[in-house]
Design an enzyme around this catalytic site. Structure first.
Site, PDB file in Angstrom:
ATOM      1  N   TYR A 175      44.475  43.069  44.080  1.00 33.05           N
ATOM      2  CA  TYR A 175      44.002  44.251  43.357  1.00 33.05           C
ATOM      3  C   TYR A 175      42.842  43.885  42.444  1.00 33.05           C
ATOM      4  O   TYR A 175      41.793  44.544  42.439  1.00 33.05           O
ATOM      5  CB  TYR A 175      45.146  44.852  42.547  1.00 33.05           C
ATOM      6  CG  TYR A 175      44.751  46.004  41.649  1.00 33.05           C
ATOM      7  CD1 TYR A 175      44.632  47.293  42.165  1.00 33.05           C
ATOM      8  CD2 TYR A 175      44.506  45.815  40.291  1.00 33.05           C
ATOM      9  CE1 TYR A 175      44.273  48.359  41.350  1.00 33.05           C
ATOM     10  CE2 TYR A 175      44.149  46.867  39.464  1.00 33.05           C
ATOM     11  CZ  TYR A 175      44.040  48.138  40.000  1.00 33.05           C
ATOM     12  OH  TYR A 175      43.685  49.185  39.188  1.00 33.05           O
TER      13      TYR A 175
ATOM     14  N   LYS B  20      38.993  45.245  42.770  1.00 31.88           N
ATOM     15  CA  LYS B  20      38.339  45.997  41.708  1.00 31.88           C
ATOM     16  C   LYS B  20      37.109  45.264  41.169  1.00 31.88           C
ATOM     17  O   LYS B  20      36.115  45.902  40.779  1.00 31.88           O
ATOM     18  CB  LYS B  20      39.332  46.288  40.583  1.00 31.88           C
ATOM     19  CG  LYS B  20      40.425  47.282  40.970  1.00 31.88           C
ATOM     20  CD  LYS B  20      39.856  48.626  41.363  1.00 31.88           C
ATOM     21  CE  LYS B  20      40.938  49.675  41.561  1.00 31.88           C
ATOM     22  NZ  LYS B  20      40.398  50.992  41.954  1.00 31.88           N
TER      23      LYS B  20
END
Length: 273
Positions: free
Chosen positions: A154, A158
């Site tokens: 994640y 990002k």
């Protein structure tokens, strides 16, 4: 008046992940309040059904080329912009990096990165064809600005979104297309409430002393999509209650953890320390 630049009357904005009552829903509502025609995108038909009938509702899988094209084709002219909301850190995506499996990695990057590029690209192509310029904003995360331990994919995705944002801003500026991102902090959404069990603990490390709301993010998105930010591109706007300002060396009382000298602590905290 400068506040008139917030208005989006006569302009169409696509919002991916508009259903579900979270960030996408709030962004769509804020942009609609400013006068935009909203193209609400979700792959859940029921979530779309719950949205206002004034929206153009598109049930589509934006993880496919066909889904991306269907979204752009459904958008009434003139298209003005895009809000990339789809993403998240699901329970299966949490694990120590030493134990991370390939399917966890691929799943998280699919959810958080790949569609951002190709939906943005499709929208930008339309904006270039219109010769109107426009604005693209992606919901990123503080997990892409600093380390994201135990959800490595994640955080990596990002961080890549932020790099993508800056690169697209440079390439597409010549067409009057602005590309920005919002680094969202700890936000209370319907999905988040399933994993956050203790509200008191969940706001630790946030100087403003609370978790954010989807409306906090929507306000930033309205600024970046509207002409109020007409000279802003390639920017990453933190909306995180000040959490990024407190590095690990600061405790919850904002005192550096390495400071143990009683005289210094007394000067910082007062005579009652």
């Amino acid at each position: 008046m400068i506040t008139d630049r917030l208005r989006l009357d006569g302009r169409t904005v696509i919002v991916s992940g508009a259903g579900g009552g979270g960030i996408g829903t709030s962004c769509a509502a804020a942009l609609a309040e400013a006068g935009a025609t909203i193209v609400a995108v979700d792959r859940d038909a029921q979530r779309l059904a719950d949205l206002p009938d004034t929206y153009v509702k598109v049930e589509a899988d934006i993880f496919t080329a066909e889904g991306v094209q269907s979204v752009v084709d459904a958008a009434p002219a003139p298209l003005h912009g895009l809000v990339n909301v789809v993403g998240g850190s699901l329970p299966p995506h949490w694990a120590p990096a030493l134990d991370y499996a390939r399917d966890q990695w691929d799943s998280s990057l699919d959810l958080n990165l790949h569609h951002v590029m190709f939906l943005s690209q499709a929208v930008a192509r339309k904006l270039v064809e219109q010769n109107t310029g426009g604005s693209i904003t992606t919901i990123a995360s503080t997990g892409g600005v600093v380390a994201a331990p135990f959800h490595v994919a994640y955080g990596t995705a990002k961080a890549a979104v932020l790099g993508l944002t800056r690169t697209l801003a440079l390439e597409w500026g010549q067409y009057g297309i602005r590309v920005n991102a919002v680094a969202a902090g700890s936000i209370t959404t319907p999905r988040a409430t399933k994993t956050v069990q203790d509200p008191a603990l969940s706001k630790r490390g946030v100087p403003l002393g609370r978790r954010g709301t989807p409306d906090d993010i929507a306000a930033a998105v309205l600024f970046l999509i509207s002409d109020l930010s007409a000279y802003t591109t390639g920017a990453v706007l933190p909306v995180e209650g000040g959490a990024l300002q407190r590095i690990a060396l600061f405790d919850d009382d904002n005192v550096p953890v390495h400071v143990t000298n009683p005289d210094i602590l007394g000067r910082i905290k007062g005579s009652n320390a």
